[in-house]
Design a protein around this motif. Sequence first.
Motif, short mmCIF file in Angstrom:
data_model
loop_
_atom_site.label_atom_id
_atom_site.label_comp_id
_atom_site.label_asym_id
_atom_site.label_seq_id
_atom_site.Cartn_x
_atom_site.Cartn_y
_atom_site.Cartn_z
N SER A 194 109.51 45.26 83.45
CA SER A 194 109.23 45.29 84.89
C SER A 194 108.39 46.50 85.24
CB SER A 194 110.52 45.37 85.70
OG SER A 194 111.29 44.24 85.48
N MET A 195 108.75 47.64 84.62
CA MET A 195 108.04 48.87 84.90
C MET A 195 106.59 48.76 84.46
SD MET A 195 109.16 51.52 86.37
CE MET A 195 107.76 52.16 87.23
N SER A 196 106.37 48.18 83.29
CA SER A 196 104.99 48.10 82.83
C SER A 196 104.20 47.10 83.67
CB SER A 196 104.91 47.77 81.33
OG SER A 196 105.42 46.51 81.10
N ARG A 197 104.90 46.10 84.20
CA ARG A 197 104.22 45.19 85.14
C ARG A 197 103.76 45.97 86.37
NH1 ARG A 197 107.46 40.06 87.07
NH2 ARG A 197 105.58 39.60 88.21
N LEU A 198 104.66 46.84 86.84
CA LEU A 198 104.32 47.66 88.02
C LEU A 198 103.19 48.62 87.71
CD1 LEU A 198 107.79 48.53 89.53
CD2 LEU A 198 105.85 47.57 90.76
N GLU A 199 103.29 49.26 86.54
CA GLU A 199 102.29 50.25 86.16
C GLU A 199 100.91 49.63 86.01
OE1 GLU A 199 103.29 53.94 84.67
OE2 GLU A 199 104.05 53.33 86.62
N SER A 200 100.90 48.41 85.51
CA SER A 200 99.62 47.75 85.28
C SER A 200 98.88 47.57 86.60
CB SER A 200 99.82 46.39 84.62
OG SER A 200 100.30 45.47 85.56
N TYR A 255 119.68 43.12 92.63
CA TYR A 255 120.51 43.27 91.44
C TYR A 255 120.65 44.75 91.07
CZ TYR A 255 122.30 42.52 86.70
OH TYR A 255 123.07 42.55 85.57
N ASN A 256 119.50 45.44 91.02
CA ASN A 256 119.53 46.85 90.63
C ASN A 256 120.34 47.69 91.62
OD1 ASN A 256 117.86 46.03 88.62
ND2 ASN A 256 116.15 47.36 89.11
N LYS A 324 110.28 57.68 88.41
CA LYS A 324 110.44 57.02 87.13
C LYS A 324 111.28 57.87 86.18
CE LYS A 324 106.46 56.11 85.90
NZ LYS A 324 105.30 56.34 85.04
N PHE A 325 112.21 57.28 85.51
CA PHE A 325 113.05 57.93 84.50
C PHE A 325 113.88 59.08 85.06
CE2 PHE A 325 109.60 56.19 81.90
CZ PHE A 325 110.37 55.37 81.10
N TYR A 326 113.98 59.17 86.39
CA TYR A 326 114.77 60.25 86.93
C TYR A 326 116.25 59.90 86.82
CZ TYR A 326 116.92 63.64 89.81
OH TYR A 326 117.73 64.64 90.22
N THR A 336 118.80 53.28 83.09
CA THR A 336 117.62 53.75 82.38
C THR A 336 116.92 54.82 83.17
OG1 THR A 336 116.69 51.77 83.32
CG2 THR A 336 116.59 52.02 80.94
N GLY A 337 117.33 55.02 84.42
CA GLY A 337 116.53 55.86 85.28
C GLY A 337 115.31 55.08 85.75
N LEU A 338 115.31 53.79 85.46
CA LEU A 338 114.17 52.97 85.88
C LEU A 338 114.54 52.07 87.04
CD1 LEU A 338 112.50 51.76 82.58
CD2 LEU A 338 111.50 53.15 84.36
N GLY A 339 115.83 51.79 87.16
CA GLY A 339 116.29 50.81 88.15
C GLY A 339 115.76 51.05 89.54
N LEU A 340 115.89 52.28 90.04
CA LEU A 340 115.50 52.53 91.42
C LEU A 340 113.98 52.60 91.59
CD1 LEU A 340 118.25 55.01 92.66
CD2 LEU A 340 118.04 52.57 93.09
N SER A 341 113.28 53.04 90.54
CA SER A 341 111.82 53.04 90.71
C SER A 341 111.28 51.61 90.67
CB SER A 341 111.12 53.93 89.69
OG SER A 341 111.64 53.74 88.43
#
Lengths: 382, 228
Positions: A194-200, A255-256, A324-326, A336-341
């Motif tokens: 999901s994160m890489s989808r967002l980053e892209s 969900y997150n 991210k990753f916080y 993962t620290g990714l959920g909220l971002s």
Amino acid sequence: MFFIKSTMFRKLSSTYQLLISIGLVLFVAGGCYAFEDYLGYRVVAFILLLTVSLVAVVFDIWPVLFAALLSALLWNFFFIPPKFTFHIGDAEDVLLFFMYFVIALINAVMTNRIRKIEQEVQEKEEKAKTVKLYNTLLNSLSHELKTPVAAIVGASDNLLEEPSRLTEDNKKELVSSISVAALRLNQQVENLLSMSRLESGFIQLKKDWCDINELIYDVANRLNEQLKDHQLIVTIEEGLPFYKLDYVLMEQVLYNLLYNAALYTPAYGDIRIDVKNQNEKLYKLNTADSAHSQLKKEIHLLSIVIEDRGAGFPPTEIEKVFDKFYRMGNTKAGGTGLGLSIVKGFVEAHNGTVVLENVPHGARFTINIPAETSYINQLKNE
Amino acid sequence: MNNASILVIDDEVQIRRLLEITLESNNFQVTSAADAKEGMRIAATHPPDLIILDLGLPDENGHIVLKKLREWFTKPVLILSVQSSEEDIVKALDNGANDYLVKPFRTGELLARIRSALRSAVDENDDPVIDCGDLQIDLATRTVKKQNEIVKLTATEYKLLSIFAQQEGKVLTHQYLLREVWGPGYINQSQYLRVFIAQLRKKIETDPNRPAHIITESGVGYRFIAKD
């Protein structure tokens, strides 16, 4: 301010820089020429020198050298007696002319060198910062990915190598720890995807009419296991319309948030979800389509509030939780620290906002999303 | 229905082994193929009762394999895909796949899908009454009973429910349902489907917010489950 300006100038092409330098020197020399009677030719030298110094602050080396040379020649030709010749009558003036030329050159070269060093220092600092951030991310990520892998490897090794020494209960426990770890790993991979989808940068929303009631309960049912010790109180406004949203992304957002709430709310604490339609119409869509359809096409603000009874967030950390990753110091395993971002990214992909605040006995996430609405759900049964 | 033969087409040896062990221990006969070419050859020479097809094969796009299979293979095809791309899944279902599973899948889920697909392929329903645990749907008299009490349904609600009940266990895409119930002109009018799903759930589910019969498949469609 000045720095910003100078970097802005430096972005100009060298041809422009050269033209501007020539123009400036000519302009200043012209001005001096007009007031020469009041100034005297030696003061003119300082004024021209000042001009060259200014050029040196903002421009690259070549236009500056050129400005220095040009100003020296202009000074010689128009100001040093005898005028309108490159001949210099006075021996003192010859010395003055050479000193002028050398000072102008040193000025140009030194200023440029200082600027270069300054730039290098800045780049170094930025690089160090990036490396530090990268290391933090890598640490957090490798921890989150390797923990479940370690559990899987350890448990399966045990099962493979010493099956006879294990009791049936131990075996069961090992197998179930493999299963839990694998699911956790899968969750992390999902988050990373999901994160890489967002980053892209190009998330394409697949918007379709969503029944918010269905969305919320669908997510809640998927989290049955995590929510079994909590009381989930869902309040959905009567007569809520359908909204045009990307169902799958919104599902992950909720969900997150709900997963987090379940993780941090102690057993038997409540988790509240409040859904409202902010009635102010943001704007009306005047499409040709809406003219002959019985559907009202209006953009409303959908507001979803999720409140937990956890410890809340330290006020200093609230700003950072969407990074991210916080992860906070007291973070429980499983995140993962990714959920909220991801939450933030997906909500913003819908042009919405998500805000976190502390409330008495917990934390509150408020999502506001502008979306097209349909009140067809209030039509009479067919 | 067991001893049915299943062909697994997947390039990952670990997944093939896992499926072989899982399926064989549940009394299915399993053959497997590592690529599209071999899969097509086995399917043609020893037609199985069901095919499990991975969409990401090395030698050919899974969607094309599915289309080629569907030119002559009428029995159930179950799709495996790694990425839960809803578009991919909808495309496969439109191309004639009976069902799908996203890796990683749970074994229980896999077996349930296989059994459901095999069941629907076998029984040419003579019995007009479909029994769904607490719910009975009589296609002959067009009546629906919940715990022996008649449920009043509108014509559209009944149509939707009967489509669901006749394809129990199978995922039905939004477009498919809209086309079947309202007609081809309505396939983009998903709001109608949302309205009637909500109404139907209120009438036939014990708890409409925790549906046991009409299950949401996010971004894809709905699935009707007969038993609680």
